[in-house]
Design a protein around this motif. Structure first.
Motif, PDB file in Angstrom:
ATOM      1  N   LYS A   1       0.810  -1.214   0.000  1.00 40.94           N
ATOM      2  CA  LYS A   1       0.000   0.000   0.000  1.00 40.94           C
ATOM      3  C   LYS A   1       0.847   1.269   0.000  1.00 40.94           C
ATOM      4  O   LYS A   1       0.348   2.344  -0.317  1.00 40.94           O
ATOM      5  CB  LYS A   1      -0.911   0.030   1.237  1.00 40.94           C
ATOM      6  N   THR A   2       2.119   1.150   0.372  1.00 40.25           N
ATOM      7  CA  THR A   2       2.956   2.334   0.539  1.00 40.25           C
ATOM      8  C   THR A   2       4.270   2.199  -0.221  1.00 40.25           C
ATOM      9  O   THR A   2       4.930   1.169  -0.140  1.00 40.25           O
ATOM     10  CB  THR A   2       3.258   2.589   2.028  1.00 40.25           C
TER      11      THR A   2
ATOM     12  N   GLU B   1       0.582  -6.741   1.899  1.00 36.71           N
ATOM     13  CA  GLU B   1      -0.598  -7.587   2.034  1.00 36.71           C
ATOM     14  C   GLU B   1      -0.509  -8.754   1.073  1.00 36.71           C
ATOM     15  O   GLU B   1       0.042  -8.635  -0.023  1.00 36.71           O
ATOM     16  CB  GLU B   1      -1.877  -6.793   1.747  1.00 36.71           C
TER      17      GLU B   1
ATOM     18  N   SER C   1       3.572  -1.763   4.241  1.00 35.98           N
ATOM     19  CA  SER C   1       2.150  -2.095   4.401  1.00 35.98           C
ATOM     20  C   SER C   1       1.810  -3.247   3.452  1.00 35.98           C
ATOM     21  O   SER C   1       0.884  -3.178   2.645  1.00 35.98           O
ATOM     22  CB  SER C   1       1.260  -0.876   4.124  1.00 35.98           C
TER      23      SER C   1
ATOM     24  N   THR D   1      -6.016   0.624  -1.193  1.00 35.95           N
ATOM     25  CA  THR D   1      -5.970  -0.831  -1.411  1.00 35.95           C
ATOM     26  C   THR D   1      -4.509  -1.248  -1.534  1.00 35.95           C
ATOM     27  O   THR D   1      -3.786  -1.241  -0.564  1.00 35.95           O
ATOM     28  CB  THR D   1      -6.771  -1.205  -2.673  1.00 35.95           C
ATOM     29  N   VAL D   2      -4.062  -1.635  -2.719  1.00 36.67           N
ATOM     30  CA  VAL D   2      -2.654  -1.943  -2.956  1.00 36.67           C
ATOM     31  C   VAL D   2      -2.286  -1.469  -4.363  1.00 36.67           C
ATOM     32  O   VAL D   2      -3.149  -1.231  -5.200  1.00 36.67           O
ATOM     33  CB  VAL D   2      -2.356  -3.461  -2.828  1.00 36.67           C
ATOM     34  N   TYR D   3      -1.016  -1.327  -4.610  1.00 33.17           N
ATOM     35  CA  TYR D   3      -0.561  -0.963  -5.945  1.00 33.17           C
ATOM     36  C   TYR D   3      -0.815  -2.125  -6.904  1.00 33.17           C
ATOM     37  O   TYR D   3      -0.591  -3.291  -6.583  1.00 33.17           O
ATOM     38  CB  TYR D   3       0.925  -0.598  -5.922  1.00 33.17           C
TER      39      TYR D   3
ATOM     40  N   GLY E   1      -2.604  -6.924  -6.434  1.00 33.82           N
ATOM     41  CA  GLY E   1      -3.489  -5.775  -6.566  1.00 33.82           C
ATOM     42  C   GLY E   1      -4.355  -5.911  -7.803  1.00 33.82           C
ATOM     43  O   GLY E   1      -3.928  -6.373  -8.832  1.00 33.82           O
TER      44      GLY E   1
ATOM     45  N   SER F   1       0.826   6.518  -0.346  1.00 30.35           N
ATOM     46  CA  SER F   1       0.024   5.351  -0.001  1.00 30.35           C
ATOM     47  C   SER F   1      -1.278   5.312  -0.780  1.00 30.35           C
ATOM     48  O   SER F   1      -1.779   6.348  -1.236  1.00 30.35           O
ATOM     49  CB  SER F   1      -0.291   5.333   1.506  1.00 30.35           C
TER      50      SER F   1
END
Length: 373
Positions: free
Chosen positions: A300-301, A359, A357, A322-324, A363, A319
């Motif tokens: 995310k960051t 996950e 961050s 969600t996610v990149y 994405g 950031s």
């Protein structure tokens, strides 16, 4: 002997009294490229680069045939092709690499539950007490390497020692498809004869600083007092003091959780131009995104680290909710962060990119971003 020397000598004596551990570092040989050569007979014996293309991108991994031409991971594809005109580029298949890594992990677990993965293709194993009741760690390493070959068709190298640092160093000594042992008796002498720039965990910037301080080898490092190393290297000073003596207290941690992934590069010549600085971001982003993708993770960051010629450091982060979505999204964010710091107050000596961050899962959408300075 002064008081400080007495304290330092006592610490060394206490370490020698500790129960000797048996640590194995297993490292697959040219893992991604070897999987591709295994699955495609037409690639065997040929120089192969995983990732990138002849026109753009960077190399994620290279076969040993390609390495003979100086092709390495994170090298721009154009440069790789120039060094090796016959280089064959293949796209990465991280789902396959993860599946093979799972097979290898199952082989490790036949011997111990104390497994600390570092990436898909390498891990530490503590076999001091093991499921097979084998007392010789070298025998376990031999069995594991043979079993990996039998199950996956791939070669692995191994380092065997009494601590993680030396096990890691040993695994590189007889690559590919070999193993090496560094015993407690020979550990300190091995470190003394090693160039500090070859120490695992000592990057180019730290190696350059050590060189300016007259520290070129492990013996030079050992000659410095604890107080001297702490003065010049802060919290890392105690670590350098210990490894110079072949001491590494770290345990194999099966619950180690990766919280961030980062890469950085110190330039031979300081950079002032924004376009040149942006080009230097691409291999860094490729490296960190490749590590995330290999583990089926996203972030995310994005953080960009800039160290200027006077050693001043600034960081900029961005950031998403969600996610990149992919590597290009990360690169775009990193470039925007870098541009936000331009014009540079001084020339740039180092750039770094970190993803945090983290996950599990890829994405699927890129959200609107908010710049955080």
């Amino acid at each position: 002997m002064d008081k400080q020397d007495a304290i330092e000598t006592t610490a060394v004596d206490a370490e020698r009294e500790e129960r000797v551990r048996r640590i194995i570092h297993v490292d697959m040989d040219a893992f991604y490229a070897s999987v591709e050569q295994r699955d495609n007979p037409e690639l065997r014996g040929k120089p192969v680069a995983v990732g990138g293309s002849a026109a753009r991108g960077v190399v994620a991994a290279a076969s040993y045939e390609a390495r003979a031409f100086g092709v390495r991971s994170a090298l721009p594809s154009v440069t790789a092709k120039r060094r090796c005109p016959d280089l064959i580029f293949v796209p990465p298949r991280f789902d396959v690499y993860r599946a093979v890594s799972g097979q290898i992990r199952e082989i490790f677990s036949e011997h111990t539950d104390l497994i600390e993965p570092l990436s898909l293709d390498e891990a530490y194993l503590d076999v001091t007490e093991n499921k097979q009741g084998i007392t010789i760690a070298t025998e376990i390493a031999t069995i594991i390497r043979a079993r990996i070959k039998e199950v996956t068709g791939l070669n692995a190298s191994a380092g065997i020692s009494y601590c993680k640092f030396l096990a890691k160093m040993a695994s590189d000594l007889n690559k590919p498809n070999g193993h090496a042992v560094i015993t407690p008796k020979h550990g300190p002498a091995f470190v003394e004869g090693l160039a500090v720039k070859k120490f695992h965990g000592v990057g180019p910037a730290t190696a350059s600083k050590m060189e300016r301080l007259g520290i070129l080898t492990g013996a030079d490092l050992k000659a410095k007092s604890l107080s001297f190393l702490q003065e010049h290297f802060g919290k890392s000073g105690a670590w350098y003091y210990d490894i110079a003596r072949g001491i590494d207290h770290r345990r194999v941690d099966p619950d180690r959780e990766r919280k961030s992934v980062g890469a950085e590069d110190t330039f031979a010549v300081d950079i002032a131009d924004l376009g040149e600085a942006k080009r230097e971001l691409e291999p860094l982003v490729a490296k960190v995104w490749g590590r995330c993708e290999a583990h089926g993770m996203s972030a995310k960051t994005v953080t960009v680290k800039i160290r200027f010629a006077d050693l001043q450091i600034i960081t900029r982060s961005r950031s998403v909710p969600t996610v990149y979505a992919d590597r290009d999204a990360v690169l775009a964010a990193a470039e925007m962060l870098l541009q936000g710091a331009y014009p540079f107050p001084k020339k740039v000596r180092l750039l770094g990119v970190t993803l945090s961050s983290l996950e599990q899962g890829d994405g699927t959408a890129e959200a609107q971003l908010e710049l955080r300075l």
